[in-house]
Write an enzyme that holds these catalytic residues in place. Structure first.
Site, PDB file in Angstrom:
ATOM      1  N   ARG A   1       0.831  -1.216   0.000  1.00 28.25           N
ATOM      2  CA  ARG A   1       0.000   0.000   0.000  1.00 28.25           C
ATOM      3  C   ARG A   1       0.865   1.266   0.000  1.00 28.25           C
ATOM      4  NH1 ARG A   1      -3.070  -3.675  -0.532  1.00 28.25           N
ATOM      5  NH2 ARG A   1      -5.192  -3.850   0.281  1.00 28.25           N
TER       6      ARG A   1
ATOM      7  N   SER B   1     -10.311  -0.405   3.281  1.00 25.48           N
ATOM      8  CA  SER B   1      -9.558  -0.528   4.531  1.00 25.48           C
ATOM      9  C   SER B   1      -9.106   0.849   4.978  1.00 25.48           C
ATOM     10  CB  SER B   1      -8.306  -1.380   4.327  1.00 25.48           C
ATOM     11  OG  SER B   1      -8.637  -2.640   3.827  1.00 25.48           O
TER      12      SER B   1
ATOM     13  N   GLU C   1      -4.420   3.838   6.181  1.00 25.17           N
ATOM     14  CA  GLU C   1      -4.063   3.607   4.787  1.00 25.17           C
ATOM     15  C   GLU C   1      -4.571   4.778   3.943  1.00 25.17           C
ATOM     16  OE1 GLU C   1      -6.251   1.210   1.568  1.00 25.17           O
ATOM     17  OE2 GLU C   1      -5.197  -0.291   2.745  1.00 25.17           O
TER      18      GLU C   1
END
Ligand code: EPU
Length: 338
Positions: free
Chosen positions: A162, A237, A333
């Site tokens: 990520r 997320s 994130e």
């Protein structure tokens, strides 16, 4: 060029946060984008594309540039492989569907990820054992300062979990305008190893899955636990899964032998943040219009009128309680715009 004033960004971010852009312009061409970047009368500029990985916490006192560049073209192909060029404003899942219709393999595990193609490299989107970097050749980006187009190949993007150069050294300096991907036309490399996919295929009696079968399985799995942003505001997320040292892991697993975990390498282990958050008691909890999704604790949701601050405060409370309970720091994130 149509520069609008005081436009709500609610429809432009998947969290559905209702903040205003002082100025707003929609971009459909590269020359138009260059011209907008040159405008001296709007010194502050803010880029938005699919708005699927950001939490807006206040009005944006700048010229908001909405990237709506469209087009998918075949750049190169031979019998086995195809290279495609995808403009940044193409919806990601729409692209995945296009590749499946053509019979091109590589994106099937990345089905149903919200957002647009231009933002996919920024956080190296990933799901079910595949990451963007596995099919990524390069991207073209416009330097905000100069309006020049620059190419970043796979290595130059410095992809991580990520993560990419666009979240670090190059942050805020470029607008990705197109992405180039390499896909297979035959002998597709299938990734079914991720537990839930195999189980889903088995359930449907599929022994030799096609890329379409895998996409369908991923769609079913995602729909069963991830909320559709069109129905319930969210940004996928909210946190990354934390990676901890072997030493910290050994201590942790002794105390919590039932915890799911993955070995990253010999030195590091990854713990699912969703599990930590659920154990800390947050799964399905609602605080006004901000909440933690009932089926996947990693996803924060907006029940309608939550502000960005409400979501941010909830995320900070979760971070605090997870740290207290497990001595593990979880990090967002999503890009928090303060
Ligand atoms: N778990 C819980 N409770 C929860 C959620 C998860 O106990 O509320 C446990 C599960 O039981 C499982 C483990 O945590 O043992 C992992 O859960 P899952 O397979 O659902 O995946 P994840 O680690 O929670 C990651 C990605 C998702 C991606 C899935 C599938 C991150 C931050 N998230 O989630 O990506 O779809 O794997 O590959 O890496 C996104 O980035 O927006 C996203 C949705």
């Amino acid at each position: 060029m149509n520069i609008q004033e005081n436009i709500s960004l609610k429809a432009y971010n998947t969290f559905g946060i209702d903040v205003k852009a002082r100025y707003f312009v929609e971009i459909t061409g590269l020359v138009q984008l260059q011209k907008v970047l040159e405008l001296k009368s709007y010194p502050k500029k803010f880029i938005i594309s699919g708005g699927s990985n950001m939490l807006l916490t206040k009005d944006i006192d700048a010229l908001v540039i909405h990237i709506n560049l469209k087009g998918i073209t075949i750049a190169e192909e031979n019998e086995d492989e195809v290279k495609i060029k995808v403009m940044a404003g193409e919806n990601w899942h729409g692209l995945v569907q296009w590749t499946l219709e053509k019979g091109y393999g590589g994106l099937e595990n990345l089905s149903l990820i919200p957002g647009n193609t231009g933002t996919a490299p920024i956080q190296n989107i990933g799901a079910y054992g595949v990451e963007l970097k596995d099919v990524f050749v390069s991207c073209t980006a416009m330097e905000i300062k100069t309006g020049e187009l620059v190419s970043f190949d796979n290595e130059a993007c410095k992809f991580g979990y990520r993560d990419s150069i666009f979240k670090n050294e190059a942050k805020g300096q470029y607008i990705i305008t197109s992405v180039h991907l390499k896909l297979t036309k035959k002998n597709h490399v299938l990734h079914t190893g991720y537990g839930a996919i195999e189980a889903e295929l088995k359930k449907n009696g599929i022994v030799y899955p096609t890329i379409r079968d895998i996409s369908d399985a991923v769609i079913t799995i995602r729909q069963s636990k991830l909320p559709d942003p069109a129905a319930l505001g969210n940004s996928g997320s909210f946190f990354k899964n934390p990676v901890i040292s072997k030493k910290a892991f050994e201590k942790f697993i002794k105390k919590h032998p039932e915890a799911p975990h993955y070995e990253v390498d010999e030195e590091e282990f990854k713990i699912p943040a969703g599990w930590l958050i659920e154990q800390a008691g947050f799964k399905g909890k609602r605080f006004g219009d901000a909440g933690v999704h009932e089926k996947q604790a990693l996803v924060l949701v907006n029940y309608g009128n939550a502000t960005g601050e409400d979501i941010l405060k909830l995320s900070q409370l979760i971070q605090k309680e997870v740290a207290q309970k497990f001595n593990i720091k979880i990090q967002p994130e999503v890009n928090i715009i303060k």
